[in-house]
Write an enzyme that holds these catalytic residues in place. Structure first.
Site, PDB file in Angstrom:
ATOM      1  CG  ASN A  20      27.299  47.184  41.811  1.00 46.34           C
ATOM      2  OD1 ASN A  20      28.505  46.982  41.299  1.00 46.34           O
ATOM      3  ND2 ASN A  20      26.632  46.719  42.746  1.00 46.34           N
ATOM      4  CB  ILE A  26      27.494  38.819  52.316  1.00 45.15           C
ATOM      5  CG1 ILE A  26      26.372  38.376  51.244  1.00 45.15           C
ATOM      6  CG2 ILE A  26      28.409  37.396  52.420  1.00 45.15           C
ATOM      7  CD1 ILE A  26      26.699  38.708  49.909  1.00 45.15           C
TER       8      ILE A  26
END
Ligand code: CTP
Length: 401
Positions: free
Chosen positions: A209, A307
Protein backbone atom coordinates in the site's frame (compact mmCIF):
# COMPACT_ATOMS: atom_id res chain seq x y z
CA UNK A 1 19.23 -3.26 14.07
CA UNK A 2 20.68 -1.36 17.03
CA UNK A 3 23.47 0.95 15.96
CA UNK A 4 26.39 1.98 18.13
CA UNK A 5 26.66 5.73 18.72
CA UNK A 6 29.05 7.27 16.23
CA UNK A 7 31.65 9.86 17.19
CA UNK A 8 33.41 11.96 14.58
CA UNK A 9 36.68 12.97 16.25
CA UNK A 10 38.26 16.08 14.74
CA UNK A 11 41.91 16.26 15.79
CA UNK A 12 43.47 19.69 15.35
CA UNK A 13 47.08 20.80 15.76
CA UNK A 14 47.88 21.04 19.45
CA UNK A 15 50.48 19.06 21.38
CA UNK A 16 47.65 17.24 23.16
CA UNK A 17 46.87 15.57 19.82
CA UNK A 18 49.38 12.90 20.86
CA UNK A 19 46.76 11.72 23.39
CA UNK A 20 44.07 11.08 20.79
CA UNK A 21 44.90 7.43 19.95
CA UNK A 22 44.30 6.71 23.65
CA UNK A 23 41.06 8.73 23.50
CA UNK A 24 39.86 6.70 20.50
CA UNK A 25 40.78 3.43 22.21
CA UNK A 26 38.88 4.37 25.39
CA UNK A 27 35.81 5.54 23.45
CA UNK A 28 35.72 2.26 21.54
CA UNK A 29 35.98 0.36 24.83
CA UNK A 30 32.77 2.16 25.81
CA UNK A 31 31.09 0.88 22.62
CA UNK A 32 31.31 4.01 20.49
CA UNK A 33 32.23 3.85 16.82
CA UNK A 34 34.91 6.46 16.14
CA UNK A 35 35.91 7.98 12.83
CA UNK A 36 38.72 10.58 12.68
CA UNK A 37 39.44 13.76 10.77
CA UNK A 38 43.02 14.99 11.08
CA UNK A 39 44.14 18.52 10.17
CA UNK A 40 47.46 19.18 8.51
CA UNK A 41 48.85 20.73 11.72
CA UNK A 42 47.65 17.78 13.82
CA UNK A 43 49.72 15.47 11.63
CA UNK A 44 52.80 17.00 13.29
CA UNK A 45 51.74 15.47 16.63
CA UNK A 46 49.97 12.22 15.72
CA UNK A 47 50.14 10.00 12.66
CA UNK A 48 47.14 9.00 10.54
CA UNK A 49 48.38 5.42 10.80
CA UNK A 50 48.10 5.41 14.60
CA UNK A 51 44.55 6.82 14.50
CA UNK A 52 43.54 4.50 11.71
CA UNK A 53 44.81 1.47 13.63
CA UNK A 54 42.94 2.33 16.85
CA UNK A 55 39.73 3.48 15.13
CA UNK A 56 39.79 0.54 12.72
CA UNK A 57 38.76 2.94 9.97
CA UNK A 58 40.28 5.22 7.38
CA UNK A 59 41.39 8.65 8.64
CA UNK A 60 40.02 11.63 6.69
CA UNK A 61 42.43 14.49 5.94
CA UNK A 62 41.70 16.26 2.66
CA UNK A 63 38.77 18.36 1.58
CA UNK A 64 39.32 17.68 -2.09
CA UNK A 65 40.24 14.04 -1.96
CA UNK A 66 38.40 12.53 -4.90
CA UNK A 67 38.26 9.11 -3.30
CA UNK A 68 36.86 10.48 -0.06
CA UNK A 69 34.42 12.77 -1.84
CA UNK A 70 33.00 9.90 -3.83
CA UNK A 71 32.97 7.47 -0.91
CA UNK A 72 32.08 9.90 1.86
CA UNK A 73 32.09 13.67 1.37
CA UNK A 74 32.34 16.19 4.21
CA UNK A 75 28.56 16.57 4.35
CA UNK A 76 28.10 12.83 4.66
CA UNK A 77 30.95 12.61 7.21
CA UNK A 78 29.24 15.00 9.60
CA UNK A 79 25.74 13.62 9.04
CA UNK A 80 26.84 10.06 9.73
CA UNK A 81 27.89 11.02 13.27
CA UNK A 82 25.82 11.35 16.43
CA UNK A 83 28.40 13.68 18.01
CA UNK A 84 31.36 15.65 16.65
CA UNK A 85 34.17 15.88 19.20
CA UNK A 86 36.95 18.37 18.48
CA UNK A 87 39.93 17.34 20.62
CA UNK A 88 42.26 19.04 21.02
CA UNK A 89 40.45 22.17 19.81
CA UNK A 90 43.01 24.85 18.96
CA UNK A 91 42.35 28.60 19.09
CA UNK A 92 42.46 28.45 15.29
CA UNK A 93 39.65 25.90 14.81
CA UNK A 94 37.49 27.72 17.37
CA UNK A 95 38.04 31.02 15.53
CA UNK A 96 37.11 29.37 12.24
CA UNK A 97 34.02 27.68 13.66
CA UNK A 98 32.85 30.85 15.44
CA UNK A 99 33.17 32.86 12.25
CA UNK A 100 31.91 30.31 9.75
CA UNK A 101 35.19 29.86 7.91
CA UNK A 102 35.54 26.69 5.88
CA UNK A 103 38.89 26.20 4.18
CA UNK A 104 39.85 22.65 5.14
CA UNK A 105 38.07 19.40 5.86
CA UNK A 106 37.77 20.00 9.64
CA UNK A 107 36.28 23.51 9.40
CA UNK A 108 34.06 22.62 6.42
CA UNK A 109 32.66 19.66 8.31
CA UNK A 110 31.87 21.88 11.31
CA UNK A 111 30.09 24.42 9.12
CA UNK A 112 28.12 21.80 7.20
CA UNK A 113 26.64 20.04 10.20
CA UNK A 114 23.64 20.17 12.50
CA UNK A 115 25.07 17.34 14.61
CA UNK A 116 25.86 18.29 18.25
CA UNK A 117 29.45 19.49 18.70
CA UNK A 118 31.71 19.11 21.76
CA UNK A 119 35.09 20.83 21.97
CA UNK A 120 38.07 20.22 24.26
CA UNK A 121 40.15 23.40 23.98
CA UNK A 122 43.92 23.16 24.36
CA UNK A 123 46.29 26.08 23.86
CA UNK A 124 48.78 28.40 25.51
CA UNK A 125 47.29 30.33 28.46
CA UNK A 126 47.74 33.70 26.76
CA UNK A 127 45.95 32.51 23.66
CA UNK A 128 43.11 31.19 25.83
CA UNK A 129 42.87 34.43 27.80
CA UNK A 130 42.93 36.62 24.68
CA UNK A 131 39.64 38.51 24.23
CA UNK A 132 39.37 37.18 20.67
CA UNK A 133 39.43 33.56 21.88
CA UNK A 134 37.09 34.34 24.77
CA UNK A 135 34.64 35.98 22.36
CA UNK A 136 34.82 32.95 20.05
CA UNK A 137 34.21 30.57 22.98
CA UNK A 138 31.16 32.60 24.01
CA UNK A 139 29.81 32.60 20.44
CA UNK A 140 30.24 28.84 20.16
CA UNK A 141 28.61 28.17 23.55
CA UNK A 142 25.69 30.44 22.62
CA UNK A 143 25.24 28.36 19.46
CA UNK A 144 25.03 25.16 21.49
CA UNK A 145 28.60 23.84 21.41
CA UNK A 146 29.58 22.03 24.62
CA UNK A 147 33.01 23.07 25.95
CA UNK A 148 34.87 20.52 28.06
CA UNK A 149 37.78 22.26 29.78
CA UNK A 150 40.41 23.52 29.42
CA UNK A 151 42.17 22.73 32.70
CA UNK A 152 44.64 24.78 34.68
CA UNK A 153 48.18 23.44 35.02
CA UNK A 154 51.70 23.28 33.64
CA UNK A 155 51.79 23.69 29.89
CA UNK A 156 54.04 22.00 27.38
CA UNK A 157 55.42 25.45 26.49
CA UNK A 158 56.70 25.94 30.06
CA UNK A 159 54.02 28.38 31.24
CA UNK A 160 51.35 27.78 33.87
CA UNK A 161 47.64 28.53 33.59
CA UNK A 162 44.38 27.65 31.84
CA UNK A 163 44.82 25.84 28.55
CA UNK A 164 45.57 22.15 29.16
CA UNK A 165 43.26 19.72 27.39
CA UNK A 166 40.89 17.87 29.73
CA UNK A 167 42.18 14.40 30.65
CA UNK A 168 41.20 11.59 28.32
CA UNK A 169 39.16 9.77 30.99
CA UNK A 170 37.13 12.93 31.73
CA UNK A 171 36.54 13.50 28.02
CA UNK A 172 35.21 9.96 27.72
CA UNK A 173 32.88 10.62 30.68
CA UNK A 174 31.67 13.87 29.06
CA UNK A 175 30.85 11.97 25.85
CA UNK A 176 28.99 9.27 27.83
CA UNK A 177 27.06 11.96 29.76
CA UNK A 178 26.06 13.58 26.46
CA UNK A 179 24.30 10.37 25.39
CA UNK A 180 22.68 9.62 28.73
CA UNK A 181 18.97 9.88 28.05
CA UNK A 182 17.00 12.58 29.84
CA UNK A 183 13.31 13.40 29.78
CA UNK A 184 10.02 12.25 31.24
CA UNK A 185 10.12 8.84 29.51
CA UNK A 186 13.53 7.72 30.82
CA UNK A 187 13.22 4.12 32.02
CA UNK A 188 10.20 3.41 29.76
CA UNK A 189 10.30 0.96 26.88
CA UNK A 190 8.28 1.76 23.77
CA UNK A 191 7.33 -0.23 20.69
CA UNK A 192 6.23 1.55 17.49
CA UNK A 193 5.13 0.03 14.17
CA UNK A 194 5.46 1.99 10.94
CA UNK A 195 5.15 1.83 7.16
CA UNK A 196 3.41 -0.63 4.90
CA UNK A 197 3.84 -4.38 4.82
CA UNK A 198 4.72 -6.27 1.64
CA UNK A 199 2.84 -9.51 1.14
CA UNK A 200 4.60 -11.77 -1.35
CA UNK A 201 2.79 -13.29 -4.33
CA UNK A 202 5.86 -15.03 -5.73
CA UNK A 203 9.63 -14.37 -5.44
CA UNK A 204 9.35 -11.14 -7.48
CA UNK A 205 5.86 -9.73 -6.83
CA UNK A 206 4.07 -8.47 -3.76
CA UNK A 207 0.92 -6.70 -2.55
CA UNK A 208 1.57 -3.37 -0.80
CA UNK A 209 0.00 0.00 0.00
CA UNK A 210 1.01 3.66 -0.22
CA UNK A 211 2.04 4.18 3.40
CA UNK A 212 5.20 6.33 3.65
CA UNK A 213 6.09 5.51 7.26
CA UNK A 214 6.38 9.26 8.02
CA UNK A 215 3.97 9.19 10.96
CA UNK A 216 5.31 6.06 12.64
CA UNK A 217 8.95 7.09 12.25
CA UNK A 218 8.19 10.56 13.65
CA UNK A 219 6.49 9.00 16.70
CA UNK A 220 9.47 6.73 17.34
CA UNK A 221 11.83 9.73 17.10
CA UNK A 222 9.77 11.88 19.50
CA UNK A 223 9.40 9.12 22.11
CA UNK A 224 13.19 8.63 21.99
CA UNK A 225 13.73 12.38 22.44
CA UNK A 226 11.70 12.20 25.65
CA UNK A 227 14.05 9.49 26.91
CA UNK A 228 12.17 6.26 26.05
CA UNK A 229 14.06 3.19 24.85
CA UNK A 230 12.31 2.71 21.51
CA UNK A 231 12.04 -0.29 19.18
CA UNK A 232 10.66 0.65 15.76
CA UNK A 233 9.32 -2.28 13.74
CA UNK A 234 8.99 -1.04 10.20
CA UNK A 235 7.97 -2.28 6.80
CA UNK A 236 9.87 -1.06 3.71
CA UNK A 237 9.96 2.78 3.61
CA UNK A 238 12.27 5.54 2.40
CA UNK A 239 12.45 7.14 5.84
CA UNK A 240 15.90 7.39 7.46
CA UNK A 241 16.31 5.51 10.74
CA UNK A 242 15.40 7.91 13.57
CA UNK A 243 18.37 8.75 15.81
CA UNK A 244 18.68 6.77 19.03
CA UNK A 245 16.03 4.23 18.03
CA UNK A 246 16.48 0.47 17.60
CA UNK A 247 15.09 -0.32 14.16
CA UNK A 248 13.82 -3.78 13.15
CA UNK A 249 13.11 -3.96 9.40
CA UNK A 250 10.49 -6.49 8.29
CA UNK A 251 8.50 -7.18 5.12
CA UNK A 252 5.26 -9.01 5.85
CA UNK A 253 2.51 -8.69 8.48
CA UNK A 254 3.50 -12.01 9.99
CA UNK A 255 7.13 -10.83 10.33
CA UNK A 256 5.86 -7.62 11.92
CA UNK A 257 3.83 -9.55 14.49
CA UNK A 258 6.82 -11.76 15.35
CA UNK A 259 9.09 -8.71 15.75
CA UNK A 260 6.50 -6.96 17.95
CA UNK A 261 6.11 -10.01 20.18
CA UNK A 262 9.90 -10.23 20.47
CA UNK A 263 9.97 -6.58 21.65
CA UNK A 264 7.70 -7.32 24.63
CA UNK A 265 7.50 -6.52 27.48
CA UNK A 266 7.17 -2.78 27.01
CA UNK A 267 5.35 0.12 28.65
CA UNK A 268 4.06 1.91 25.56
CA UNK A 269 3.04 0.48 22.17
CA UNK A 270 1.96 2.64 19.23
CA UNK A 271 0.71 0.90 16.09
CA UNK A 272 1.04 3.32 13.19
CA UNK A 273 1.80 0.77 10.46
CA UNK A 274 -0.58 0.33 7.54
CA UNK A 275 -0.59 -3.44 7.81
CA UNK A 276 -1.94 -5.28 4.76
CA UNK A 277 -5.21 -6.89 5.79
CA UNK A 278 -4.77 -9.82 3.42
CA UNK A 279 -1.97 -11.91 2.01
CA UNK A 280 -1.90 -14.45 -0.79
CA UNK A 281 -2.86 -17.82 0.61
CA UNK A 282 -0.25 -19.89 -1.23
CA UNK A 283 2.88 -17.86 -2.02
CA UNK A 284 4.44 -19.35 -5.17
CA UNK A 285 7.98 -20.72 -4.79
CA UNK A 286 8.83 -19.80 -8.37
CA UNK A 287 7.87 -16.75 -10.45
CA UNK A 288 4.35 -17.15 -11.85
CA UNK A 289 4.56 -17.45 -15.65
CA UNK A 290 2.08 -16.75 -18.44
CA UNK A 291 1.39 -20.07 -20.13
CA UNK A 292 0.20 -18.52 -23.41
CA UNK A 293 -3.41 -19.55 -22.96
CA UNK A 294 -4.49 -16.15 -21.59
CA UNK A 295 -5.45 -17.78 -18.28
CA UNK A 296 -5.13 -15.36 -15.35
CA UNK A 297 -3.75 -16.69 -12.05
CA UNK A 298 -6.37 -17.19 -9.40
CA UNK A 299 -4.95 -15.51 -6.29
CA UNK A 300 -6.72 -16.65 -3.14
CA UNK A 301 -6.36 -14.21 -0.26
CA UNK A 302 -6.31 -15.02 3.42
CA UNK A 303 -6.53 -12.65 6.39
CA UNK A 304 -3.36 -11.44 8.08
CA UNK A 305 -3.00 -11.47 11.87
CA UNK A 306 -4.21 -8.26 13.51
CA UNK A 307 -1.07 -7.09 15.29
CA UNK A 308 -2.71 -4.31 17.31
CA UNK A 309 -5.51 -6.61 18.50
CA UNK A 310 -3.08 -9.43 19.31
CA UNK A 311 -0.80 -7.23 21.42
CA UNK A 312 -3.78 -5.41 23.05
CA UNK A 313 -5.21 -8.75 24.12
CA UNK A 314 -1.89 -10.33 25.08
CA UNK A 315 -2.47 -12.54 28.12
CA UNK A 316 0.82 -12.09 29.96
CA UNK A 317 2.67 -9.13 28.43
CA UNK A 318 0.09 -6.51 27.45
CA UNK A 319 1.89 -3.13 27.34
CA UNK A 320 0.64 -0.59 29.91
CA UNK A 321 -0.58 1.82 27.22
CA UNK A 322 -1.62 0.53 23.78
CA UNK A 323 -2.38 3.08 21.05
CA UNK A 324 -3.75 2.34 17.60
CA UNK A 325 -4.57 4.40 14.54
CA UNK A 326 -7.81 4.21 12.62
CA UNK A 327 -7.51 5.04 8.95
CA UNK A 328 -11.04 5.79 7.76
CA UNK A 329 -12.63 7.27 4.67
CA UNK A 330 -16.18 7.81 6.05
CA UNK A 331 -17.96 8.01 9.45
CA UNK A 332 -14.47 8.58 10.86
CA UNK A 333 -15.37 8.97 14.56
CA UNK A 334 -18.00 6.19 14.67
CA UNK A 335 -15.79 3.70 12.88
CA UNK A 336 -12.76 4.59 15.01
CA UNK A 337 -14.74 4.29 18.25
CA UNK A 338 -15.92 0.83 17.22
CA UNK A 339 -12.38 -0.11 16.17
CA UNK A 340 -10.99 0.88 19.57
CA UNK A 341 -13.54 -1.29 21.34
CA UNK A 342 -13.09 -4.21 18.94
CA UNK A 343 -9.30 -4.26 19.12
CA UNK A 344 -9.24 -3.38 22.85
CA UNK A 345 -6.54 -0.76 22.67
CA UNK A 346 -6.50 2.15 25.14
CA UNK A 347 -6.38 5.11 22.78
CA UNK A 348 -7.08 5.36 19.08
CA UNK A 349 -5.98 8.17 16.78
CA UNK A 350 -8.56 8.45 14.04
CA UNK A 351 -7.64 10.05 10.75
CA UNK A 352 -9.50 10.65 7.53
CA UNK A 353 -7.48 9.07 4.72
CA UNK A 354 -9.84 9.87 1.85
CA UNK A 355 -7.79 10.69 -1.28
CA UNK A 356 -8.82 14.40 -1.09
CA UNK A 357 -7.18 14.84 2.36
CA UNK A 358 -3.69 13.88 1.12
CA UNK A 359 -2.99 12.21 4.48
CA UNK A 360 -1.84 8.84 3.15
CA UNK A 361 1.77 9.36 2.04
CA UNK A 362 1.56 13.15 2.68
CA UNK A 363 3.23 15.38 5.31
CA UNK A 364 0.14 16.47 7.28
CA UNK A 365 -2.42 14.70 9.40
CA UNK A 366 -5.69 15.65 11.08
CA UNK A 367 -6.22 13.57 14.20
CA UNK A 368 -9.18 12.86 16.45
CA UNK A 369 -8.00 11.25 19.69
CA UNK A 370 -10.44 8.80 21.25
CA UNK A 371 -9.76 7.41 24.73
CA UNK A 372 -12.13 5.40 26.99
CA UNK A 373 -13.36 8.58 28.67
CA UNK A 374 -12.73 11.48 26.35
CA UNK A 375 -12.40 12.78 22.84
CA UNK A 376 -10.21 15.52 21.31
CA UNK A 377 -10.01 17.08 17.84
CA UNK A 378 -6.41 18.04 17.05
CA UNK A 379 -5.79 20.82 14.51
CA UNK A 380 -4.43 19.81 11.11
CA UNK A 381 -0.67 19.73 11.55
CA UNK A 382 2.50 18.13 10.24
CA UNK A 383 3.12 14.49 11.09
CA UNK A 384 6.10 15.62 13.20
CA UNK A 385 3.82 17.95 15.24
CA UNK A 386 1.32 15.12 15.66
CA UNK A 387 4.15 12.93 16.93
CA UNK A 388 5.31 15.63 19.38
CA UNK A 389 1.79 16.13 20.71
CA UNK A 390 1.25 12.40 21.10
CA UNK A 391 4.61 11.86 22.85
CA UNK A 392 3.86 14.72 25.28
CA UNK A 393 0.39 13.28 25.95
CA UNK A 394 1.85 9.83 26.63
CA UNK A 395 4.39 11.36 29.05
CA UNK A 396 1.61 13.28 30.87
CA UNK A 397 -0.54 10.17 31.10
CA UNK A 398 2.26 8.02 32.53
CA UNK A 399 3.10 10.77 35.06
CA UNK A 400 -0.47 10.61 36.36
CA UNK A 401 -0.25 6.81 36.85
N1 CTP B 1 -3.47 -3.05 12.40
C1 CTP B 1 -2.64 -4.07 12.79
N2 CTP B 1 -2.67 -5.25 12.12
C2 CTP B 1 -3.51 -5.45 11.09
C3 CTP B 1 -4.35 -4.40 10.67
C4 CTP B 1 -4.29 -3.21 11.35
O1 CTP B 1 -1.87 -3.90 13.74
N3 CTP B 1 -3.50 -6.60 10.46
C5 CTP B 1 -3.48 -1.81 13.20
C6 CTP B 1 -2.99 -0.58 12.47
O2 CTP B 1 -1.59 -0.40 12.66
C7 CTP B 1 -3.79 0.51 13.15
C8 CTP B 1 -5.10 -0.17 13.50
O3 CTP B 1 -4.81 -1.56 13.52
O4 CTP B 1 -3.21 0.92 14.36
C9 CTP B 1 -6.24 0.08 12.56
O5 CTP B 1 -5.84 -0.11 11.22
P1 CTP B 1 -6.84 0.22 10.05
O6 CTP B 1 -6.15 -0.03 8.75
O7 CTP B 1 -7.48 1.55 10.29
O8 CTP B 1 -8.00 -0.81 10.31
P2 CTP B 1 -8.17 -2.32 9.98
O9 CTP B 1 -8.00 -3.11 11.22
O10 CTP B 1 -7.32 -2.71 8.83
O11 CTP B 1 -9.72 -2.36 9.62
P3 CTP B 1 -10.48 -1.83 8.31
O12 CTP B 1 -9.53 -2.03 7.16
O13 CTP B 1 -11.65 -2.69 8.26
O14 CTP B 1 -10.81 -0.39 8.55
Amino acid sequence: MYQKKRILLVVTGGIAAYKTPELVRRLRERSFDVRCILTKAAREFVTPLALSAVSNDKVYENLFDLDDESEMGHIQLSRSADLILVAPATADIMAKAANGLANDLASTTLLATDTPVMMAPAMNVRMWDHPATQQNVKTLIDRGVTMVGPLEGDMACGEYGMGRMTDVSELVEAVCAHFKPTGPLVGKKALVTSGPTHEPIDPVRYIANRSSGKQGHAIAAELAKLGAEVTLVTGPTRQPDPKGVRVVAIESARDMLAACEAALPCDIAVFAAAVADWRVDMEADQKLKKDGSGKIPDLQLTENPDILATISQHKSQRPGLVIGFAAETEHVIDHATQKRARKQCDWILANDVSPTTGTFGGDDNTIHLITPDHYEDWPKSSKIEVAQRLAAKIADHLKED
